[in-house]
Design an enzyme around this catalytic site. Structure first.
Site, PDB file in Angstrom:
ATOM      1  N   ASN A 176      23.870  -7.821  -0.881  1.00 19.64           N
ATOM      2  CA  ASN A 176      23.707  -7.311  -2.103  1.00 19.64           C
ATOM      3  C   ASN A 176      22.408  -7.634  -2.723  1.00 19.64           C
ATOM      4  O   ASN A 176      21.915  -6.958  -3.448  1.00 19.64           O
ATOM      5  CB  ASN A 176      24.784  -8.209  -3.177  1.00 19.64           C
TER       6      ASN A 176
ATOM      7  N   ARG B  73      30.047  -4.160 -17.507  1.00 17.03           N
ATOM      8  CA  ARG B  73      29.445  -5.442 -17.522  1.00 17.03           C
ATOM      9  C   ARG B  73      28.084  -5.265 -16.978  1.00 17.03           C
ATOM     10  O   ARG B  73      27.626  -4.401 -16.160  1.00 17.03           O
ATOM     11  CB  ARG B  73      30.016  -6.074 -16.462  1.00 17.03           C
TER      12      ARG B  73
ATOM     13  N   CYS C 114      28.084  -7.222 -10.181  1.00 19.17           N
ATOM     14  CA  CYS C 114      27.888  -7.752  -8.688  1.00 19.17           C
ATOM     15  C   CYS C 114      26.499  -8.189  -8.532  1.00 19.17           C
ATOM     16  O   CYS C 114      26.139  -9.428  -8.331  1.00 19.17           O
ATOM     17  CB  CYS C 114      28.446  -6.825  -7.608  1.00 19.17           C
TER      18      CYS C 114
HETATM   19  C1  UGA Z   1      27.714  -3.420  -5.269  1.00 19.86           C
HETATM   20  C2  UGA Z   1      27.269  -2.975  -3.709  1.00 19.86           C
HETATM   21  O1  UGA Z   1      27.063  -1.553  -3.551  1.00 19.86           O
HETATM   22  C3  UGA Z   1      28.753  -2.892  -2.877  1.00 19.86           C
HETATM   23  O2  UGA Z   1      28.633  -2.974  -1.855  1.00 19.86           O
HETATM   24  C4  UGA Z   1      29.425  -4.509  -3.136  1.00 19.86           C
HETATM   25  O3  UGA Z   1      30.690  -4.640  -2.497  1.00 19.86           O
HETATM   26  C5  UGA Z   1      29.621  -4.736  -4.870  1.00 19.86           C
HETATM   27  O4  UGA Z   1      28.160  -4.638  -5.522  1.00 19.86           O
HETATM   28  C6  UGA Z   1      30.249  -6.032  -4.913  1.00 19.86           C
HETATM   29  O5  UGA Z   1      29.600  -6.848  -4.471  1.00 19.86           O
HETATM   30  O6  UGA Z   1      31.297  -6.087  -5.532  1.00 19.86           O
HETATM   31  P1  UGA Z   1      28.422  -1.928  -7.410  1.00 19.86           P
HETATM   32  O7  UGA Z   1      27.860  -2.993  -8.098  1.00 19.86           O
HETATM   33  O8  UGA Z   1      29.845  -1.494  -7.671  1.00 19.86           O
HETATM   34  O9  UGA Z   1      28.425  -2.261  -5.781  1.00 19.86           O
HETATM   35  O10 UGA Z   1      27.646  -0.432  -7.573  1.00 19.86           O
HETATM   36  P2  UGA Z   1      26.401  -0.074  -6.890  1.00 19.86           P
HETATM   37  O11 UGA Z   1      26.600   1.651  -6.561  1.00 19.86           O
HETATM   38  O12 UGA Z   1      25.772  -0.767  -5.646  1.00 19.86           O
HETATM   39  O13 UGA Z   1      25.225   0.188  -7.908  1.00 19.86           O
HETATM   40  C7  UGA Z   1      24.771  -1.332  -8.669  1.00 19.86           C
HETATM   41  C8  UGA Z   1      23.763  -0.826  -9.574  1.00 19.86           C
HETATM   42  O14 UGA Z   1      22.603  -0.241  -8.976  1.00 19.86           O
HETATM   43  C9  UGA Z   1      24.149   0.203 -10.747  1.00 19.86           C
HETATM   44  O15 UGA Z   1      23.684  -0.198 -11.807  1.00 19.86           O
HETATM   45  C10 UGA Z   1      23.314   1.373 -10.155  1.00 19.86           C
HETATM   46  O16 UGA Z   1      23.028   2.399 -11.280  1.00 19.86           O
HETATM   47  C11 UGA Z   1      22.085   0.720  -9.391  1.00 19.86           C
HETATM   48  N1  UGA Z   1      21.476   1.710  -8.467  1.00 19.86           N
HETATM   49  C12 UGA Z   1      22.069   1.824  -7.262  1.00 19.86           C
HETATM   50  C13 UGA Z   1      20.253   2.296  -8.777  1.00 19.86           C
HETATM   51  O17 UGA Z   1      19.589   1.970  -9.804  1.00 19.86           O
HETATM   52  N2  UGA Z   1      19.571   2.954  -7.796  1.00 19.86           N
HETATM   53  C14 UGA Z   1      20.160   2.872  -6.660  1.00 19.86           C
HETATM   54  O18 UGA Z   1      19.489   3.795  -5.744  1.00 19.86           O
HETATM   55  C15 UGA Z   1      21.408   2.747  -6.406  1.00 19.86           C
END
Ligand code: UGA
Length: 431
Positions: free
Chosen positions: A209, A329, A261
């Site tokens: 993460n 969140r 997360c």
């Molecule tokens: C994240 C991890 O990706 C998962 O592998 C992990 O299991 C999870 O946390 C956890 O620990 O439970 P999540 O927070 O659900 O998953 O969503 P993501 O798709 O990872 O996005 C996280 C944040 O990053 C979002 O705010 C998204 O908008 C942002 N993001 C993502 C970006 O700004 N740019 C990107 O290229 C990708």
């Protein structure tokens, strides 16, 4: 078919329980929240997650999945007990383990036969050993058990697909027999299985993460440099991404990360490092860079509007922290609307699914049920969450409804050339 108990019916617990049931196991999912369990028995989901309701319904109907508040009932005949409860941020960014502790104690009280206790929650390094001590201390009479770490890597919005097609499964335990049994459980997922010790497994979760969060902060810092020098960060990311050592994923520049997360896990890892006298500079800056994204938005919009936000009506396209979820969140929409309101603007918001969840967190934001009604009379729009719905908007209609054709695209969902050709005063991130 294995007998499985899953403690906690939040994102991780409910997805784990229903997916293992779908793989043919017999699963009892438990939560101490009576209302949640009562609702689940009626088919009402506690969260919005695409495909989950149908998956739960199918497995309840087949008799492979059931819900209870009773540990005795959930552990009756169980070979595996997953702990999938929340680990919120405590003071100073450390992870608060009160729910893990109470789950471990309750399992210890109610288990009647040997059990493999598997921790799915994201927990500080060393928690598995601590859980083993708690269980040992709380058992009324000694019964064999093993504690295994099996961190979850699913993302909200694509949780079922992530569970069913994982990049890998990590299993941490020095008890070879327990580790092998947990590995067997994951074999139908046909992903590489990493078997290691408890602490290393716990660390792999934080490291993953933190790395992804750092990758996003890195591309966001580059976005500012691209903007200053006239390069396009989207093409930079694409060009970098072809290098297999870098990869294209998690290089979308924008308003940064939020959710339940990355914010808590990066801070918890930094907290752990500091606890051992280390100075986690990259982790600290990953956080600073991320939250600076949100602070800058009001200034960008102010500039697009010619210098003053007072009395201006600004519409937020998207309120949830990311698309395909109603999770609010640490959503950027909260910080962004606060900054706009304190600069004198009136803020409106629209989200395809997070309107109900957003309302209590955004008391001063007028929330609309329809994106075009929201747009009508706005002086500017900000793309906060990259929902597909926004990519398909009738932009001619949007332009007609806006008082002035101003869009700040915080998620780079539109084509800058096209937007300018249509007559929008448009600004994206790093382009
Ligand atoms: C994240 C991890 O990706 C998962 O592998 C992990 O299991 C999870 O946390 C956890 O620990 O439970 P999540 O927070 O659900 O998953 O969503 P993501 O798709 O990872 O996005 C996280 C944040 O990053 C979002 O705010 C998204 O908008 C942002 N993001 C993502 C970006 O700004 N740019 C990107 O290229 C990708």
């Amino acid at each position: 078919m294995k007998q499985i108990c899953v403690v906690g019916v939040g994102y991780v617990g409910l997805v784990t329980a229903s997916c293992f049931a779908d793989l043919g196991n017999s699963v009892v999912a438990l939560d101490v929240d009576e209302k949640r369990i009562e609702n689940l028995k009626k088919g009402i989901m506690p969260i919005y997650e695409p495909g989950l309701e149908e998956l739960v319904r199918r497995n309840v109907k087949s008799g492979r999945l059931s819900f209870t508040n009773s540990y005795e009932e959930a552990l009756d005949g169980a070979e595996f007990a997953f702990i999938a409860v929340g680990t919120p941020s405590g003071v100073d960014g450390n992870a608060d383990l009160k729910y893990v502790e109470s789950a471990a104690k309750s399992i210890a009280h109610s288990m009647t036969a040997s059990l493999i206790i598997i921790n799915k929650s994201t927990v500080p390094i060393g928690t598995g050993d601590w859980v083993a001590d708690i269980v040992k201390g709380a058992q009324p009479k000694p019964i064999d058990f093993a504690v295994v770490s099996c961190p979850e890597f699913l993302r909200e919005g694509s949780a079922i697909a992530d569970f069913m097609s994982p990049h890998r499964n990590v299993i941490g335990s020095l008890d070879k027999d327990a580790a092998n049994k947990v590995a067997q459980l994951h074999l139908p997922l046909r992903a590489p299985i990493v078997i290691t010790d408890l602490r290393t497994a716990e660390m792999i979760k934080y490291a993953s993460n933190a790395f992804l969060a750092a990758k996003i902060s890195f591309i966001n810092e580059l976005a500012d440099i691209c903007e200053a020098y006239g390069a396009d960060v989207k093409e930079v990311a694409a060009g970098m991404g072809y290098d297999a050592r870098i990869g294209r994923h998690f290089l979308d520049a924008g308003l940064g990360w939020g959710g339940s997360c990355f914010p808590k896990d990066v801070q918890a890892l930094a907290y752990m490092a500091k606890g051992k006298g280390l100075n986690p500079r990259m982790l600290n800056d990953t956080v600073v860079v991320n939250y600076d994204r949100r602070k800058a938005v009001a200034t960008h919009v102010e500039k697009l509007l010619g210098g003053d936000l007072k009395g201006k009506v600004i519409g937020l396209l998207g309120l949830a922290f990311k698309e395909n979820t109603d999770d609010m969140r640490d959503a950027p929409s909260v910080d962004i609307s606060t900054a706009l309101i304190s600069a004198g603007a009136k803020v409106r918001g629209y989200d395809p699914v997070a309107r109900k969840a957003a309302a209590p967190l955004l008391p001063e934001v007028e929330i609309f049920d329809d994106v075009y009604n929201m747009t009508d009379g706005c002086d500017a729009l900000i793309v906060v969450t990259p929902w597909n719905e926004f990519k398909q908007l009738d932009l001619e209609r949007v332009k007609d409804l806006l008082n002035s054709p101003v869009i700040y695209d915080g998620r780079n969902i539109y084509d800058p050339t096209l937007m300018k050709a249509m007559g929008f005063s448009y600004r994206a991130v790093g382009r």
